[in-house]
Design a protein around this motif. Sequence first.
Motif, PDB file in Angstrom:
ATOM      1  N   LEU A 155       0.834  -1.200   0.000  1.00 28.87           N
ATOM      2  CA  LEU A 155       0.000   0.000   0.000  1.00 28.87           C
ATOM      3  C   LEU A 155       0.870   1.253   0.000  1.00 28.87           C
ATOM      4  CD1 LEU A 155      -2.946   0.960   0.078  1.00 28.87           C
ATOM      5  CD2 LEU A 155      -2.833   0.866   2.567  1.00 28.87           C
ATOM      6  N   GLU A 156       1.972   1.190   0.713  1.00 26.77           N
ATOM      7  CA  GLU A 156       2.897   2.323   0.774  1.00 26.77           C
ATOM      8  C   GLU A 156       3.635   2.545  -0.549  1.00 26.77           C
ATOM      9  OE1 GLU A 156       5.322   1.345   4.103  1.00 26.77           O
ATOM     10  OE2 GLU A 156       3.815   1.967   5.591  1.00 26.77           O
ATOM     11  N   ARG A 157       3.710   1.515  -1.378  1.00 24.66           N
ATOM     12  CA  ARG A 157       4.378   1.624  -2.676  1.00 24.66           C
ATOM     13  C   ARG A 157       3.441   2.151  -3.755  1.00 24.66           C
ATOM     14  NH1 ARG A 157       6.191  -4.229  -1.396  1.00 24.66           N
ATOM     15  NH2 ARG A 157       8.227  -3.918  -0.402  1.00 24.66           N
ATOM     16  N   LEU A 158       2.191   2.361  -3.422  1.00 23.16           N
ATOM     17  CA  LEU A 158       1.154   2.678  -4.399  1.00 23.16           C
ATOM     18  C   LEU A 158       0.968   4.182  -4.548  1.00 23.16           C
ATOM     19  CD1 LEU A 158      -1.003   1.255  -6.176  1.00 23.16           C
ATOM     20  CD2 LEU A 158      -2.523   1.318  -4.179  1.00 23.16           C
ATOM     21  N   ALA A 159       0.866   4.634  -5.803  1.00 22.83           N
ATOM     22  CA  ALA A 159       0.611   6.050  -6.082  1.00 22.83           C
ATOM     23  C   ALA A 159      -0.792   6.424  -5.616  1.00 22.83           C
ATOM     24  CB  ALA A 159       0.755   6.317  -7.581  1.00 22.83           C
ATOM     25  N   PRO A 160      -1.010   7.702  -5.286  1.00 19.48           N
ATOM     26  CA  PRO A 160      -2.334   8.143  -4.823  1.00 19.48           C
ATOM     27  C   PRO A 160      -3.449   7.844  -5.825  1.00 19.48           C
ATOM     28  CG  PRO A 160      -0.686   9.827  -4.382  1.00 19.48           C
ATOM     29  CD  PRO A 160      -0.014   8.793  -5.227  1.00 19.48           C
ATOM     30  N   ASP A 161      -3.111   7.833  -7.124  1.00 21.69           N
ATOM     31  CA  ASP A 161      -4.117   7.529  -8.155  1.00 21.69           C
ATOM     32  C   ASP A 161      -3.920   6.120  -8.712  1.00 21.69           C
ATOM     33  OD1 ASP A 161      -1.744   7.899  -9.519  1.00 21.69           O
ATOM     34  OD2 ASP A 161      -2.648   9.052 -11.160  1.00 21.69           O
ATOM     35  N   GLY A 162      -3.207   5.274  -7.951  1.00 24.09           N
ATOM     36  CA  GLY A 162      -2.856   3.949  -8.454  1.00 24.09           C
ATOM     37  C   GLY A 162      -3.901   2.879  -8.188  1.00 24.09           C
ATOM     38  N   TRP A 163      -3.607   1.713  -8.742  1.00 19.86           N
ATOM     39  CA  TRP A 163      -4.422   0.518  -8.545  1.00 19.86           C
ATOM     40  C   TRP A 163      -3.583  -0.541  -7.839  1.00 19.86           C
ATOM     41  CZ3 TRP A 163      -9.102  -1.482 -11.144  1.00 19.86           C
ATOM     42  CH2 TRP A 163      -9.844  -0.491 -11.806  1.00 19.86           C
ATOM     43  N   CYS A 164      -4.193  -1.255  -6.909  1.00 16.09           N
ATOM     44  CA  CYS A 164      -3.577  -2.466  -6.356  1.00 16.09           C
ATOM     45  C   CYS A 164      -4.576  -3.590  -6.564  1.00 16.09           C
ATOM     46  CB  CYS A 164      -3.252  -2.310  -4.881  1.00 16.09           C
ATOM     47  SG  CYS A 164      -2.420  -3.775  -4.208  1.00 16.09           S
ATOM     48  N   VAL A 165      -4.174  -4.581  -7.357  1.00 12.45           N
ATOM     49  CA  VAL A 165      -5.060  -5.696  -7.692  1.00 12.45           C
ATOM     50  C   VAL A 165      -4.553  -6.975  -7.026  1.00 12.45           C
ATOM     51  CG1 VAL A 165      -5.998  -7.115  -9.555  1.00 12.45           C
ATOM     52  CG2 VAL A 165      -5.713  -4.649  -9.882  1.00 12.45           C
ATOM     53  N   LEU A 166      -5.412  -7.594  -6.245  1.00  9.29           N
ATOM     54  CA  LEU A 166      -5.102  -8.874  -5.626  1.00  9.29           C
ATOM     55  C   LEU A 166      -5.517  -9.986  -6.590  1.00  9.29           C
ATOM     56  CD1 LEU A 166      -3.886  -8.867  -2.699  1.00  9.29           C
ATOM     57  CD2 LEU A 166      -5.269  -6.836  -3.184  1.00  9.29           C
ATOM     58  N   ASP A 167      -4.522 -10.777  -7.007  1.00 12.08           N
ATOM     59  CA  ASP A 167      -4.753 -11.828  -8.006  1.00 12.08           C
ATOM     60  C   ASP A 167      -4.619 -13.228  -7.398  1.00 12.08           C
ATOM     61  OD1 ASP A 167      -5.250 -12.802 -10.615  1.00 12.08           O
ATOM     62  OD2 ASP A 167      -3.108 -12.987 -11.016  1.00 12.08           O
ATOM     63  N   ASN A 168      -4.523 -13.310  -6.081  1.00 13.97           N
ATOM     64  CA  ASN A 168      -4.434 -14.612  -5.409  1.00 13.97           C
ATOM     65  C   ASN A 168      -5.842 -15.147  -5.153  1.00 13.97           C
ATOM     66  OD1 ASN A 168      -4.737 -12.429  -3.647  1.00 13.97           O
ATOM     67  ND2 ASN A 168      -3.676 -13.421  -1.955  1.00 13.97           N
ATOM     68  N   THR A 169      -6.553 -15.353  -6.257  1.00 16.84           N
ATOM     69  CA  THR A 169      -7.987 -15.652  -6.208  1.00 16.84           C
ATOM     70  C   THR A 169      -8.309 -17.140  -6.064  1.00 16.84           C
ATOM     71  OG1 THR A 169      -8.002 -15.729  -8.630  1.00 16.84           O
ATOM     72  CG2 THR A 169      -8.607 -13.635  -7.593  1.00 16.84           C
ATOM     73  N   ALA A 170      -7.358 -18.021  -6.372  1.00 16.41           N
ATOM     74  CA  ALA A 170      -7.658 -19.451  -6.417  1.00 16.41           C
ATOM     75  C   ALA A 170      -8.102 -20.004  -5.068  1.00 16.41           C
ATOM     76  CB  ALA A 170      -6.448 -20.226  -6.934  1.00 16.41           C
ATOM     77  N   SER A 171      -7.634 -19.394  -3.981  1.00 13.34           N
ATOM     78  CA  SER A 171      -7.986 -19.866  -2.644  1.00 13.34           C
ATOM     79  C   SER A 171      -9.005 -18.975  -1.956  1.00 13.34           C
ATOM     80  CB  SER A 171      -6.720 -19.940  -1.780  1.00 13.34           C
ATOM     81  OG  SER A 171      -6.175 -18.639  -1.610  1.00 13.34           O
ATOM     82  N   GLY A 172      -9.420 -17.923  -2.645  1.00 17.03           N
ATOM     83  CA  GLY A 172     -10.328 -16.957  -2.036  1.00 17.03           C
ATOM     84  C   GLY A 172      -9.619 -15.908  -1.199  1.00 17.03           C
ATOM     85  N   ALA A 173      -8.279 -15.960  -1.181  1.00 15.70           N
ATOM     86  CA  ALA A 173      -7.502 -15.026  -0.349  1.00 15.70           C
ATOM     87  C   ALA A 173      -7.580 -13.596  -0.861  1.00 15.70           C
ATOM     88  CB  ALA A 173      -6.048 -15.476  -0.279  1.00 15.70           C
ATOM     89  N   ALA A 174      -7.813 -13.422  -2.154  1.00 16.15           N
ATOM     90  CA  ALA A 174      -7.771 -12.087  -2.750  1.00 16.15           C
ATOM     91  C   ALA A 174      -8.758 -11.128  -2.080  1.00 16.15           C
ATOM     92  CB  ALA A 174      -8.042 -12.172  -4.249  1.00 16.15           C
ATOM     93  N   ILE A 175      -9.993 -11.542  -1.955  1.00 16.53           N
ATOM     94  CA  ILE A 175     -11.013 -10.679  -1.364  1.00 16.53           C
ATOM     95  C   ILE A 175     -10.671 -10.344   0.087  1.00 16.53           C
ATOM     96  CG2 ILE A 175     -13.378 -10.661  -0.487  1.00 16.53           C
ATOM     97  CD1 ILE A 175     -13.579  -9.936  -3.262  1.00 16.53           C
ATOM     98  N   GLU A 176     -10.237 -11.346   0.846  1.00 20.68           N
ATOM     99  CA  GLU A 176      -9.882 -11.109   2.245  1.00 20.68           C
ATOM    100  C   GLU A 176      -8.721 -10.124   2.359  1.00 20.68           C
ATOM    101  OE1 GLU A 176      -9.709 -14.578   4.840  1.00 20.68           O
ATOM    102  OE2 GLU A 176     -10.670 -15.745   3.266  1.00 20.68           O
ATOM    103  N   ASN A 177      -7.680 -10.331   1.530  1.00 20.48           N
ATOM    104  CA  ASN A 177      -6.541  -9.420   1.532  1.00 20.48           C
ATOM    105  C   ASN A 177      -6.950  -8.021   1.108  1.00 20.48           C
ATOM    106  OD1 ASN A 177      -3.870 -11.722   0.472  1.00 20.48           O
ATOM    107  ND2 ASN A 177      -4.797 -11.389   2.469  1.00 20.48           N
ATOM    108  N   ALA A 178      -7.809  -7.925   0.104  1.00 21.21           N
ATOM    109  CA  ALA A 178      -8.250  -6.617  -0.393  1.00 21.21           C
ATOM    110  C   ALA A 178      -9.069  -5.878   0.666  1.00 21.21           C
ATOM    111  CB  ALA A 178      -9.066  -6.783  -1.672  1.00 21.21           C
ATOM    112  N   LEU A 179      -9.907  -6.598   1.401  1.00 20.01           N
ATOM    113  CA  LEU A 179     -10.677  -5.974   2.479  1.00 20.01           C
ATOM    114  C   LEU A 179      -9.754  -5.426   3.566  1.00 20.01           C
ATOM    115  CD1 LEU A 179     -13.596  -8.558   2.808  1.00 20.01           C
ATOM    116  CD2 LEU A 179     -13.827  -6.176   2.095  1.00 20.01           C
TER     117      LEU A 179
END
Length: 232
Positions: A200-224
Motif C-alpha cells: 500500500l505504501e508503494r502505491l501512487a495516490p491515483d494507483g491501482w492495487c489488484v489482488l490476483d491470489n484468487t484461487a484460494s479466495g484469499a484475494a477478497i480477504e486481503n483486499a478488504l
Amino acid sequence: MPIIATAGWSIPKKVAGQFAHEGSGLARYASVFDGVEINSTFYRRHKQATYARWAEAVPDNFRFAIKIPKDITHAQAMRDITPLFKIFLDDIAPLETKRGPLLCQLPPSLAFDPQRFDVAFQEMRNEDDGQLVIEVRHKSWMSSEALELLRKFKIDRVLADPAPVWPAADFDRPARYVRLHGKPRMYYSSYSDDELRANLERLAPDGWCVLDNTASGAAIENALTMLEMDHA
C-alpha cells in the motif's frame, strides 16, 4: 484515493456478510470496492451488451481495468495488432467513463525488441490514449532502452509480486499499478498484514492495487484488509 481491487468479483462465503446482500455478484462486490480487474477478456471476447450490463450494475465512480486479449499479446506476439486492438476497443466501448487502465501482460518468452515494441505501442496509441499498463516477464525488459520506450508512449510499469523483472526497489516513484499474485504459492497464498501495508505504501495516490491470489479466495480477504488500512 487509490483503487484496491481483485481480479474478478467472486465473493467467498466467509466474507459475504461484508457486502450488500442483494443484487448481482458484481453489484454486491461494487458495494465495497471501487474497481475490479477483468481477466476473462484475456481468454475470450464478450458482447458489447455484457459490458453495458456491467457498467449499469456499478456506481458512477467505479472503474474496470481490462486485460488485453492473448490473441494480441501471445498469439500475435505484439505484431500487426491494429485490427485486433480495434475490435477489443470496440467491444469494451460501452464501459464509457467507467473504463480504467488496459493491462498488457506479456508472455515470459517475449523479450524486449525495440523495433517491434516501438511499432506495437505506436499502433496502440494511434487508437487509444487512455492509461496503459504493462506486466513483462522476460529479464531483457530491465534495460534502460525498454524503460525509455515505455516513457515515450506513457505506459506504466506494473509492480508485480512475485516480481520476475522489476522488483519494488527498481521503482523510483510510487507505482500506478500493483498486481499481487500471491507467494510463495502464486494465485493461492495469502499476504500478511505487514506485506499488504508495504505494498500500500508503494502505491501512487491515483494507483491501482489488484489482488490476483484468487484461487484460494484469499484475494477478497486481503483486499478488504488493505481497504481498511487505507481508510484508517
